[in-house]
Write an enzyme that holds these catalytic residues in place. Structure first.
Site, PDB file in Angstrom:
ATOM      1  N   GLU A  44       0.688  -1.043   0.002  1.00 28.54           N
ATOM      2  CA  GLU A  44       0.234   0.000   0.092  1.00 28.54           C
ATOM      3  C   GLU A  44       0.875   1.301   0.081  1.00 28.54           C
ATOM      4  O   GLU A  44       1.712   1.458   0.669  1.00 28.54           O
ATOM      5  CB  GLU A  44      -0.873  -0.152   1.213  1.00 28.54           C
ATOM      6  N   LYS A 113      -9.296   2.806  -2.764  1.00 27.18           N
ATOM      7  CA  LYS A 113      -9.627   2.115  -1.329  1.00 27.18           C
ATOM      8  C   LYS A 113     -10.936   2.544  -0.827  1.00 27.18           C
ATOM      9  O   LYS A 113     -11.175   3.891  -0.803  1.00 27.18           O
ATOM     10  CB  LYS A 113      -8.816   2.335  -0.350  1.00 27.18           C
ATOM     11  N   CYS A 147      -5.568  -3.352   1.859  1.00 28.26           N
ATOM     12  CA  CYS A 147      -5.612  -3.359   3.421  1.00 28.26           C
ATOM     13  C   CYS A 147      -6.705  -3.439   4.102  1.00 28.26           C
ATOM     14  O   CYS A 147      -7.426  -4.651   4.191  1.00 28.26           O
ATOM     15  CB  CYS A 147      -4.900  -2.095   3.866  1.00 28.26           C
TER      16      CYS A 147
END
Length: 265
Positions: A44, A113, A147
């Site tokens: 990330e 994200k 994540c």
């Protein structure tokens, strides 16, 4: 279909320096390609660093910006698909994004994200709104999350229902949440019948301590490859034959009763 050798780059690179991180990516791509890998995955926010504070808007670039063009050249030069995390600028908005570049240097997918973790991310980023982003690579359907996204079972199940075979999850997993890498990710792979490549940062960075433990989790409930706590490049195989056999043997997706799940939404 032959297995897809997949390289996981566990590294925090050089926070604050896009140029240095591109060098690290280039060196890793060369090593991965030499090991026969067809795909390299970075963590990330790899191109800039994660804990960069007010440098986020300074270093953020469009999905087709200079850093993306450099990453595309790396992929093309080494003949390997490359996925990396970065802060994506779109007008006044900034997203925590990941982009997958094909071995010919063409962009295959860009994901923003959807679930932002903690005050730091919520201060600097806008959440994405597209839950399932996919691409095809060597006959394998690739999906992207980042994540915290993988910690929501609904996200992974949505990918399963959309046919994702290999879920790429660049991450910045920090202490004391290492149980996610150790336990949650392999369970997600088993319960939704897919491979999951979970690729972490490592070591101290700003206020965070990243735990490493990157892994390639398999639909049969095993972990095919696992990194330690330091900088490391590990390689594992995504085997379509194993995936097919596991899906045939495991009834989770067939035995679902969606009519009972209305209260979940």
């Amino acid at each position: 279909m032959p297995p897809l050798r997949t390289a996981l780059l566990q590294s925090s690179g050089r926070p604050g320096s896009v140029a240095e991180n591109l060098k690290v990516l280039d060196e890793a791509a060369a090593r991965a390609a030499a090991a026969g890998a067809g795909l390299l995955i970075g963590p990330e926010m790899f191109l800039t660093g994660y804990a960069i504070g007010d440098q986020v808007p300074v270093l953020a670039e469009p999905a087709d910006g200079p850093a993306a063009r450099s990453a595309a050249e790396i992929a093309r030069r080494h003949g390997i698909a490359v996925m990396y995390g970065y802060p994506e600028r779109d007008g006044e908005r900034i997203f925590n994004s990941a982009q997958l570049i094909g071995p010919d240097g063409e962009s295959l997918a860009n994901y923003r994200k959807t679930h932002l973790f903690g005050c730091f991310e919520q201060q600097w980023f806008t959440p994405g709104e597209q839950p399932v982003v996919q691409a095809e690579l060597g006959g394998i359907r690739i999906g992207l999350l980042i994540c915290y996204d993988v910690e929501f079972p609904e996200n992974v199940r949505a990918h399963a229902l959309a046919g994702t075979d290999l879920l790429l999850v660049p991450t910045a997993q920090m202490h004391p949440f290492q149980f996610v890498a150790e336990s949650v990710v392999p369970v997600r792979a088993f319960e939704s019948q897919m491979y999951i490549a979970y690729v972490n940062r490592t070591g101290p960075e700003g206020e965070f301590e990243f735990v490493g433990l990157s892994c390639l989790a398999s639909p049969d409930g095993t972990t095919r490859v696992r990194a330690g706590r330091g900088e490391e490049l590990v390689v594992g195989e995504v085997d379509p034959a194993l995936l097919s056999a596991s899906r045939e043997a495991n009834p989770y997706l067939r035995d679902r009763r969606p009519g009972l799940y209305g209260s979940l939404i």
